[in-house]
Design an enzyme around this catalytic site. Structure first.
Site, PDB file in Angstrom:
ATOM      1  CG  LEU A  83      -2.073  -0.953   1.272  1.00  0.00           C
ATOM      2  CD1 LEU A  83      -2.806  -0.837   2.603  1.00  0.00           C
ATOM      3  CD2 LEU A  83      -3.034  -0.714   0.126  1.00  0.00           C
TER       4      LEU A  83
ATOM      5  CE  LYS B 109       0.036  -0.325   6.932  1.00  0.00           C
ATOM      6  NZ  LYS B 109       0.972  -1.091   7.753  1.00  0.00           N
TER       7      LYS B 109
END
Length: 755
Positions: free
Chosen positions: A102, A138
């Site tokens: 990411l 996350k």
């Protein structure tokens, strides 16, 4: 991109333009080595040695340097890769669909800029569309890819390099929250689901307490605990570690009755898969920022640790239109929380000497909890950093847990000084061997111990490095064992005074080695007594015991005289079995084990493939070494300088005499049809990993590079080829698919020249 980041990158670029060419090349090689070492420590060894923030800074500097000096770009630069390498401790597994990293942003300004770019792209592709944003935590864990066929779990793999991961199916089968069979309606015939394996905060604390009670080193943080537990060679160990998982994505699938990520989560949950309870679909930028701020305040109140927030475009159709770059999806971003800061007292500053001889000051502090863990030490890098920070021994200091991993002393709280503080003075001699410290070269800030041959601190860390998974993979040769082997064993010398003697060790050499071990209270039955806090109660005394237990038979009971048999690194027979196995490792691993500066796994593979034997590498001149694909002049000079030292040559000679493999078997039947041909491989090419494609080209005499230029003869384009395909088309480079690549490897460029 924020204004501050842009200015910083321009400043770095301006500074680079003023650096002499040789210094620039040295810095570039150093950056590649540092980033690669950090990735190896993080992804393969589950023991990060620098913070996430420090890694991000190194990686950004590398990107900027390559942007300003494209002539330096190496084909094995970390900027050309996704995530980490694939460990050889487990069988390699090719994902049906690539697993991407990411893009990270580190401030609200950067996040706003990313959202603005995403909205502009969506408006261009789908005029009038109003995107919804799936916003989720996350998790600080380890990515995993689960493959279900006809509803049954058939394979589990780590992310690895994004294309190929490690097969951890047996270990994943022990995780209770992962179903072996999906239930419910509309289960696809085949589907990959991606998730994050983690260890809950409460379970992490219990695990570390148990490790300490057993005399073992605790894990540094929950991420290391999860990764280390999943990569156990014995699934029974994994089963005892209470791992959990939350599913956060989907890879390859045959069919899926969902139009968005959030709908897919509902389906996954209905099939029995665990999805995060914290995910939310939000409509506006302000809602996203509020979500980030709220969890930033309560991040340590959750089931697991987090290091940021992930924001995704929810709609699958829009995700597909936005697509991916070569490394990251354009429809998702990770916001990283800033490091946390606390105050504590700096009790002292001591100096450690590392594997390369670098003398590094570090602070000893009153233990303090920061970012979810207790910290008592922090690096201070070098004497100039200590001076620049203005810290004195005895100061109250600001401590920051940069990247939620490695603690950093930011500076002193000068207003709290009472006059008892004292200045730190860097020692003139090595605290390990007494040799005078000196800079490696003129102008160097760091001081190093030049006694690379016999400095105990350098030697034991080098031995631990040799034993690591990414080098010779000797499980029994960890840091503790390496240190024991290099410490004096009164009245004799330590078993090892040079790495040259590693493969000459005999069982009788280990008998004098002893270690201090805590003693515990026991009851009448001889069992350890637990206190009110549930921990084993120590007596406060220590006893000197043998470190190696070579006389314990293999079929001995679990405990012999109170010594645990679940510590295989302490057993002589295990150590010698693994040393014998290490002698058979391929040439490239032996090269890495020699600790030649700049020679990491990629350069070592290139040298081993090109020359085939240690003798041939030793005999090669600078030009021959430098022209090897993936090597270049900086590494070539390092190799020549290393072999110029007599004691270095002694290491190789004694290892060879002890039976260490110094030559790879070469298949002379492989024709060198690619002599003088430069090939770039991009995307996912069926039947090949990135490394195997590179090796196939090099074995046939070709040059495999990582970037397309006018010198490129062929581009092999697999799935998700990205920008390199566009550049090759612009330059008129010949483009091949997987079938064409097979022809090229078999027959060389002739068929395509004719066409």
């Amino acid at each position: 991109m924020s204004t501050e980041k842009t200015r910083a990158q321009h400043a770095t670029a301006d500074a680079d333009r003023e650096i002499p060419e040789e210094r620039l090349k040295d810095r570039y090689a150093e950056l590649i080595e540092q980033v690669r070492a950090a990735r190896t420590a993080y992804y393969l060894e589950d023991a990060p040695r620098i913070s996430d923030a420090s890694y991000d800074a190194l990686y950004r500097e590398l990107e900027t340097l390559e942007a300003e000096h494209p002539e330096l770009v190496a084909n094995d630069s970390p900027t050309q890769e996704v995530g980490g390498e694939v460990s050889e401790a487990f069988a390699p597994v090719r994902h049906l669909e690539r697993m991407y990293s990411l893009e990270d942003v580190f401030s609200v300004e950067e996040l706003r800029a990313w959202l603005a770019r995403a909205r502009e792209s969506i408006e261009r592709l789908r005029p009038g569309a109003r995107p919804a944003w799936l916003t989720e935590l996350k998790i600080d864990g380890l990515a995993v890819n689960l493959l279900y066929r006809e509803g049954r779990l058939v394979r589990a793999a780590t992310r690895g390099d994004g294309t190929t991961g490690e097969d951890v199916t047996r270990n994943v089968a022990t995780i209770a929250s992962i179903p072996q069979r999906l239930t419910g309606e509309d289960v696809p015939a085949e589907i990959e689901v991606r998730g994050e394996i983690f260890i809950a905060s409460a379970d992490f604390r219990e695990l570390n307490e148990a490790l300490v009670a057993a005399g073992k080193a605790p894990f540094a943080n929950p991420r290391n605990a999860a990764a280390g537990s999943l990569r156990q060679k014995d699934p029974e160990v994994t089963a005892r570690r209470r791992l959990s998982v939350f599913i956060h994505g989907i890879g390859h699938r045959t069919e899926l009755s969902a139009d968005s990520q959030s709908q897919a989560y509902e389906l996954l949950a209905s099939w029995g898969l665990p999805v995060s309870p914290y995910a939310r679909v939000l409509e506006t930028e302000e809602q996203i920022l509020e979500f980030i701020a709220d969890y930033g305040q309560h991040r340590h109140d959750l089931v697991h640790e987090i290091d940021g927030i992930v924001v995704k475009v929810d709609d699958f159709r829009t995700q597909a239109l936005l697509g991916h770059t070569s490394r990251v999806p354009r429809w998702a971003v990770a916001f990283k929380y800033p490091p946390e800061e606390v105050n504590t007292r700096l009790l002292d500053i001591e100096v450690s000497v590392g594997r390369t001889g670098r003398a590094t000051p570090y602070g000893l502090m009153e233990p303090v909890k920061v970012a979810g863990s207790t910290v008592s030490m922090a690096t201070l890098h070098n004497q100039d950093v200590v001076k620049a920070k203005g810290v004195l021994i005895g100061d109250t200091v600001v401590l920051r847990k940069a990247g939620d991993v490695i603690p950093e002393i930011v500076g002193p709280v000068a207003a709290l000084r009472d006059g008892t503080e004292r200045e730190f003075r860097m020692p003139e001699t090595c605290p390990s061997c007494g040799t005078r410290l000196a800079p490696a070269k003129e102008g160097d800030v760091d001081l190093r111990c030049p006694n690379h041959r016999s400095c105990p601190a350098q030697l034991w860390q080098t031995l631990a490095y040799i034993g690591s998974r990414s080098v010779l993979d000797i499980d029994a040769l960890g840091e503790e064992t390496a240190q024991a082997l290099t410490q004096p064993a009164e009245p004799a010398e330590p078993p090892l005074v040079s790495m040259a003697g590693l493969f000459e060790l005999r069982p009788e050499d280990l008998e004098p080695v002893q270690t201090w071990r805590d003693t515990f209270l026991t009851d009448e039955a001889g069992k350890r007594v637990r206190g009110a806090d549930g921990r084993f109660q120590r007596t406060g005394e220590q006893e000197l015991v043998p470190y190696f237990y070579g006389r314990i038979p293999v079929d001995a009971p679990a405990r012999v005289k109170g010594l645990r048999r679940d510590q295989p690194q302490k057993h002589t027979e295990t150590l010698f079995q693994e040393l014998a196995k290490a002698k058979t490792q391929p040439l490239w691993r032996v090269l890495v084990a020699l600790s030649i500066r700049h020679v990491g796994p990629n350069a070592a593979r290139a040298l081993a493939t090109r020359f085939g034997s240690m003798d041939a590498i030793r005999a090669a001149d600078r030009e021959a070494l430098a022209e090897t694909d993936g090597v270049g002049p900086v590494i070539a000079d390092a190799v020549i300088d290393w072999f110029a030292e007599e004691w270095h040559r002694e290491i190789v000679d004694r290892w060879a005499a002890a039976g260490v493999r110094m030559e790879d078997e070469r298949d002379e039947t492989v024709p060198r049809v690619l002599e003088g041909v430069t090939v770039v491989v991009t995307g996912t090419v069926e039947g090949y990993t990135r490394d195997s494609a590179k090796e196939a080209i090099i074995r046939r005499g070709g040059k495999s590079t990582g970037s397309v230029s006018k010198k490129t003869d062929f581009l092999v384009a697999g799935e998700n080829a990205g920008s390199k395909l566009e550049k090759a088309e612009q330059l008129g480079v010949k483009i091949l698919d997987a079938e064409g690549f097979a022809v090229l490897l078999r027959e060389g460029p002739a068929p395509f020249d004719a066409a």
